[in-house]
Design an enzyme around this catalytic site. Structure first.
Site, PDB file in Angstrom:
ATOM      1  N   HIS A  74       0.793  -1.235   0.000  1.00  0.00           N
ATOM      2  CA  HIS A  74       0.000   0.000   0.000  1.00  0.00           C
ATOM      3  C   HIS A  74       0.821   1.278   0.000  1.00  0.00           C
ATOM      4  O   HIS A  74       0.296   2.372  -0.134  1.00  0.00           O
ATOM      5  CB  HIS A  74      -0.894   0.039   1.238  1.00  0.00           C
ATOM      6  CG  HIS A  74      -0.142   0.345   2.510  1.00  0.00           C
ATOM      7  ND1 HIS A  74       0.674  -0.554   3.114  1.00  0.00           N
ATOM      8  CD2 HIS A  74      -0.070   1.474   3.256  1.00  0.00           C
ATOM      9  CE1 HIS A  74       1.209  -0.008   4.188  1.00  0.00           C
ATOM     10  NE2 HIS A  74       0.783   1.226   4.301  1.00  0.00           N
TER      11      HIS A  74
HETATM   12  N1  UDP Z   1      -3.829  -5.259   8.705  1.00  0.00           N
HETATM   13  C1  UDP Z   1      -5.165  -5.591   8.833  1.00  0.00           C
HETATM   14  N2  UDP Z   1      -5.844  -5.966   7.712  1.00  0.00           N
HETATM   15  C2  UDP Z   1      -5.264  -6.022   6.468  1.00  0.00           C
HETATM   16  C3  UDP Z   1      -3.885  -5.687   6.371  1.00  0.00           C
HETATM   17  C4  UDP Z   1      -3.208  -5.291   7.511  1.00  0.00           C
HETATM   18  O1  UDP Z   1      -5.722  -5.561   9.929  1.00  0.00           O
HETATM   19  O2  UDP Z   1      -5.949  -6.361   5.489  1.00  0.00           O
HETATM   20  C5  UDP Z   1      -3.114  -4.827   9.919  1.00  0.00           C
HETATM   21  C6  UDP Z   1      -1.809  -5.528  10.155  1.00  0.00           C
HETATM   22  O3  UDP Z   1      -1.982  -6.736  10.871  1.00  0.00           O
HETATM   23  C7  UDP Z   1      -1.022  -4.492  10.927  1.00  0.00           C
HETATM   24  C8  UDP Z   1      -1.542  -3.170  10.409  1.00  0.00           C
HETATM   25  O4  UDP Z   1      -2.772  -3.471   9.752  1.00  0.00           O
HETATM   26  O5  UDP Z   1      -1.324  -4.584  12.307  1.00  0.00           O
HETATM   27  C9  UDP Z   1      -0.566  -2.551   9.458  1.00  0.00           C
HETATM   28  O6  UDP Z   1      -1.149  -1.440   8.872  1.00  0.00           O
HETATM   29  P1  UDP Z   1      -0.679  -0.847   7.458  1.00  0.00           P
HETATM   30  O7  UDP Z   1       0.066  -1.878   6.723  1.00  0.00           O
HETATM   31  O8  UDP Z   1      -1.897  -0.269   6.807  1.00  0.00           O
HETATM   32  O9  UDP Z   1       0.216   0.394   7.859  1.00  0.00           O
HETATM   33  P2  UDP Z   1       1.757   0.549   8.258  1.00  0.00           P
HETATM   34  O10 UDP Z   1       2.035  -0.419   9.361  1.00  0.00           O
HETATM   35  O11 UDP Z   1       2.573   0.305   7.045  1.00  0.00           O
HETATM   36  O12 UDP Z   1       1.886   1.961   8.712  1.00  0.00           O
END
Ligand code: UDP
Length: 397
Positions: A244
Site C-alpha cells: 500500500h
Molecule cells: N492489517 C489488517 N488488515 C489487512 C492488512 C493489515 O488488519 O488487510 C493490519 C496488520 O496486521 C497491521 C496493520 O494493519 O497490524 C498494518 O497497517 P498498514 O500496513 O496499513 O500500515 P503501516 O504499518 O505500514 O503503517
C-alpha cells in the site's frame, strides 16, 4: 494524613457536578497509589488517531490509560473511513467510539494536514487537555502534533525515533517534525532511541523512554481471538502479501515489477493477498498487470483475521511497517518490498530481507527463505507492556 486542600477541591468539583448537572472538566478520582484521602483530578489525554495501524496501536494504549486512571478523549480524524479500514478495528478490539470524528479524507497532503490542524485545534481549545497523544507517522500524527504545539499543550509521541533516512517518504517528514515537537518520546526499539540521540535530543527539553512496541502488546492481547477470513479456503503454508505504500503504488514501474513477482511466486506457493483500497484502484488498469488466477485476492481484512493469516502463513511479502514486526512476532520470514526499513534490527537478525521492487531480487529472497529458515532472536520489541509503561510515565508526569 488527610490533605485538606485536595479534599476541598474534590468536594467543590462534586458540588459543581450535582448542582449544574455538568461533567466537570477535571473529574475527581481517588488516587489508589496513596492513602484514600489523597484525591487528585484525573489527567486528561486527547489521543489523535486516523489510520488503520493507529487504531491497532491505540487499542493497546487505551486500555493501559484507563487502568492507570487517565481520562482519554479520542479524536478520529477520518483519514481512513471504509468499514473495513476503520470501524472493524473499533469493534474487534473494543475501542470506545471516538468522541470526535472529523471526517477528513480523500485530499492531498497539504489540504488534508491543514484541515486536520484546524479541526484538531478547535477540539483542543474546547477540551483543554493536559497531554496530546499521537501515534506513528501519518498526516493525522503531524496535524495533532502541530495543533498541540501551537496551543502549548505537552505532546507525547508513540513510535518516536524511527527513521528510514529517506525524505522522499511523506511518513519520514511527519516523524521528524512530530518528534521535534514532543515532550515525551516513547521509543519502541534501541535503534529508535539511538536515532534521537544522534539528532541531539538529549540536549532538548524532552524525555525519551525505551518502552517496547505497542503493536507487540496488541498482538499478544488479540492473537488468542484470531480467526480466518470468511470464506477463505487454504490449508495454510501460503505466502501472505500486502502492498500500500505510496513509493510503490505511485510508481508504475515498481508496482508492475512487484505484481509480476507475486504472480510468478503464485506458481510455487499459494498466495493470499488482502488488497489495500489504494492498490485495488490500480491493479489491472491502464496497462498495469492484474493478479494471476492463482492469487487469492481478499478485501482488507479485520485485525483478528490479519493475525490469523500471519499465524498460518509460511512467508510474508509486504511494504507495511507494522506487518514486518508482526511477521517477527509470529516467526514468519519477511520479504520487504522497500529499499529501506525503519525496523533494521529485523534485517540484521536475518529474518527480513529488503528486496526493493525488483522482480529478481524478490524471487531470490523468496528462494533464500525456502531453503534456509532464519532465526528470530527474542526481545527485539520489548515485553508486551509498552502501553503500561507509556501510561505510567504520563500518569507520573
Ligand atoms: N492489517 C489488517 N488488515 C489487512 C492488512 C493489515 O488488519 O488487510 C493490519 C496488520 O496486521 C497491521 C496493520 O494493519 O497490524 C498494518 O497497517 P498498514 O500496513 O496499513 O500500515 P503501516 O504499518 O505500514 O503503517
Amino acid at each position: 494524613a488527610c490533605c485538606f486542600s485536595c479534599c476541598f477541591r474534590a468536594m467543590a468539583e462534586i458540588t459543581k457536578f450535582f448542582t449544574f448537572g455538568l461533567t466537570p472538566v477535571h473529574t475527581p478520582v481517588k488516587n489508589n497509589q496513596e492513602n484514600a484521602c489523597n484525591i487528585q483530578p484525573m489527567k486528561k489525554i486527547v489521543s489523535i488517531i486516523g489510520a488503520r495501524p493507529q487504531f491497532i496501536k491505540a487499542a493497546a494504549v487505551c486500555r493501559a490509560l484507563k487502568e492507570n486512571m487517565l481520562h482519554e478523549v479520542l479524536v478520529h480524524t477520518g483519514q481512513h473511513f471504509d468499514q473495513n479500514m476503520s470501524q472493524v478495528f473499533f469493534e474487534q478490539m473494543q475501542i470506545a467510539p471516538p468522541d470526535y470524528n472529523l471526517g477528513i479524507h480523500g485530499l492531498g497532503h497539504g489540504a488534508m494536514t491543514g484541515r486536520m490542524l484546524e479541526a484538531i485545534e478547535e477540539v483542543l481549545m474546547a477540551e483543554k487537555p493536559d497531554v496530546v497523544l499521537v501515534y506513528g507517522d501519518t498526516n493525522s500524527t503531524l496535524a495533532g502534533a502541530l495543533a498541540a504545539a501551537k496551543l502549548l499543550i505537552p505532546l507525547a509521541h508513540v513510535e518516536a525515533g524511527l527513521r528510514s533516512f529517506n525524505r522522499l517518504m511523506p511518513e519520514e517528514i511527519n516523524r521528524i517534525l512530530t518528534d521535534r515537537l514532543s515532550q515525551w518520546l516513547f521509543c519502541p526499539t534501541i535503534t529508535s532511541m539511538n536515532n534521537l540521540k544522534a539528532e541531539g535530543f538529549e540536549s532538548f527539553d524532552c524525555q525519551m523512554h525505551l518502552c517496547g512496541d505497542v503493536m507487540y502488546d496488541a498482538s499478544l492481547l488479540f492473537a488468542p481471538m484470531s480467526r480466518p477470513p470468511a470464506g477463505l479456503e487454504t490449508g495454510g503454508d501460503f505466502l501472505l502479501c500486502t502492498l500500500h505504500r505510496a513509493e510503490n503504488t505511485d510508481n508504475r514501474e515498481r508496482l508492475a515489477s512487484i505484481i509480476e513477482a507475486i504472480n510468478q511466486l503464485s506458481q510455487n506457493m499459494q498466495v493470499v493477498f488482502p488488497v489495500h483500497p489504494r492498490t485495488a484502484r490500480l491493479l489491472g488498469r491502464d496497462g498495469l498487470p492484474g493478479l494471476a488466477p492463482g492469487v487469492i485476492r481478499l478485501q482488507p481484512v479485520g485485525y483478528l483475521e490479519s493475525l490469523w493469516l500471519l499465524r498460518h502463513a509460511r512467508m510474508l511479502a509486504t511494504d507495511s511497517g507494522g506487518m514486518q514486526k508482526e511477521a517477527y512476532f509470529f516467526g514468519l520470514p519477511c520479504l520487504t518490498l522497500r529499499d529501506e526499513t525503519e525496523w533494521v534490527e529485523l534485517v540484521d537478525a536475518g529474518c527480513n530481507i529488503l528486496c526493493g521492487a525488483e522482480k529478481n531480487r524478490i524471487l531470490q529472497a523468496y528462494s533464500h527463505f525456502i531453503y534456509q529458515k532464519p532465526a528470530f532472536p527474542p526481545g527485539l520489541y520489548g515485553k508486551g507492556n509498552a502501553g503500561q509503561i507509556i501510561a505510567r510515565h504520563l500518569y507520573d508526569s
